[in-house]
Design an enzyme around this catalytic site. Structure first.
Site: not given
Ligand SMILES: Cc1cc2nc3c(=O)[nH]c(=O)nc-3n(C[C@H](O)[C@H](O)[C@H](O)COP(=O)(O)O)c2cc1C
Length: 378
Positions: A21-23, A75, A106, A209, A233
């Protein structure tokens, strides 16, 4: 390498790859683009449980799914078991969601300052209450938890918090192998994922990660014994990483780095998917600006053209600038696993006064409403 199966409740995730999940990134458009390259589980951006329960318009829009999403994964972020349960009921009943992930990692000061986000796992009993409430509300829909190693090296919480989550009924636990204090700096310490895998034996453990290339994912599985990887990423400006991951897990040779032509094709598709999602060309074009640098990382695109691309505000402008790029150009040597996206940190984590005292650690009380403040990032 043949990957062992990953099951989250009734959902089979094959290959065992999850889009993190990436805002501001993992919206319908990006999920659709990534999924077009390979199978896996594609999680939404973080959605505030309280805002969802309170019918916030923006939040409801963000919580939408595309017609092609046959596995709907969302999420949620929340600190209060009642609001989290209410939000879970809503996404399951109204949105037909198949998987709920709970954000407990977060690092934004806006929420840790009030005991939310990555500060939450410092209260394992509260973690247990939140997960239990979510699991009860979810019925047969699996609920997973994503957390960091802890607040800082002095206050590691992941083992206890993971146990509490599992006891509460979590279908899996994902670990971003950094502390909140690290933010995105340094390297993720995968040995912590191995530790979690040894500690949690009844449900899958997902490692997260620094998976920048498919080979990193295979190495993470081999080194830690984890059951699946969560990729953040590494796929920014590189949605075809999911094709590489599918190939790598199936033991097929990889196609090699994309030429600039394929990158441009991906950019055009991404942009059009955003226009479709937002129903607003200007908004989509502005939103796409942040992706430009990620897509062009490692390619000769020219400084001036990059600047103009990062300022484009119509499809026609983007198309004209992208037309100028040479499709035959190759990725610079040795840049296949080049980092992209956040790399900032470390930074001291602010938590409420006394939050890490023995009495507070033993508490199961939810922090105040301020910890529910809508924020972005994880
Ligand atoms: C732009 C951005 C937004 C993020 N938003 C969230 C989020 O909403 N929820 C969450 O759990 N993690 C979030 N994260 C963290 C990622 O999910 C992931 O844990 C982290 O980036 C480490 O994985 P990676 O090395 O594969 O990127 C975000 C990361 C980035 C770069």
């Amino acid at each position: 390498m043949t990957a062992p199966g990953l099951k989250l409740g009734p959902i089979e995730v094959d290959p065992p790859v999850v889009l993190a999940p990436m805002a501001g990134v993992t919206n319908i458009a990006f999920r659709s683009l990534c999924r077009s390259y390979g199978a896996g589980l594609y999680v939404s951006e973080m959605i505030s449980a309280r805002a969802l329960v309170e019918d916030n318009d923006n939040t409801l829009k963000k919580a939408g799914f595309g017609p092609d999403e046959d596995v709907r994964s969302i999420q949620l972020y929340g600190v209060d078991p009642e609001f989290v349960a209410g939000a879970v009921r809503k996404v399951v009943d109204d949105l037909g969601v198949h998987h709920v992930d709970l954000n407990m990692g977060c690092p934004s000061p806006k929420v840790t300052r009030h005991g939310g986000g990555a500060a939450l796992p410092a209260r394992p009993r509260l973690v247990g209450r939140i997960v239990e409430a979510a699991v009860r509300a979810a019925g047969p829909v699996p609920v997973t938890v994503k957390m960091r190693v802890g607040v800082s090296p002095r206050h590691e919480t992941f083992l206890e918090a993971a146990s509490a989550a599992v006891d509460g009924g979590a279908a899996a636990v994902a670990l971003h192998a950094r502390t909140a204090e690290q933010l995105y700096s340094g390297t993720a310490d995968w040995s912590r994922i191995a530790e979690l895998k040894a500690h949690v034996t009844s449900v899958p453990v997902l490692g997260n990660g620094d998976v920048w290339a498919a080979s990193d994912a295979l190495r993470m599985l081999a080194e830690t014994g984890c059951d699946g990887v969560v990729v953040g990423r590494g796929c920014l400006g590189k949605p075809w990483l999911f094709r590489d991951l599918a190939d790598a897990f199936a033991g097929r040779p990889l196609q090699g780095p994309a030429r600039l032509g394929e990158v441009v094709e991906g950019m055009r598709r991404h942009l059009r998917l955003l226009v479709e999602q937002f129903g607003d060309e200007g908004l989509a074009c502005r939103d796409f600006r942040k992706h430009v640098g990620w897509y062009l990382t490692g390619y000769p695109a020219g400084g001036e053209r990059r600047r103009r691309l990062a300022l484009a505000s119509t499809l026609a402008e983007y198309d004209a600038l992208l037309d100028e790029l040479d499709p035959g150009e190759e990725l610079g040597a040795g840049l296949e696993a080049a980092p992209r996206g956040h790399t900032h940190g470390p930074k001291e984590v602010t938590v409420p006064y006394g939050w890490l005292s023995p009495a507070s650690l033993a508490s199961d009380a939810a922090p105040g409403r301020e910890a529910d403040a809508w924020t972005s990032g994880g």
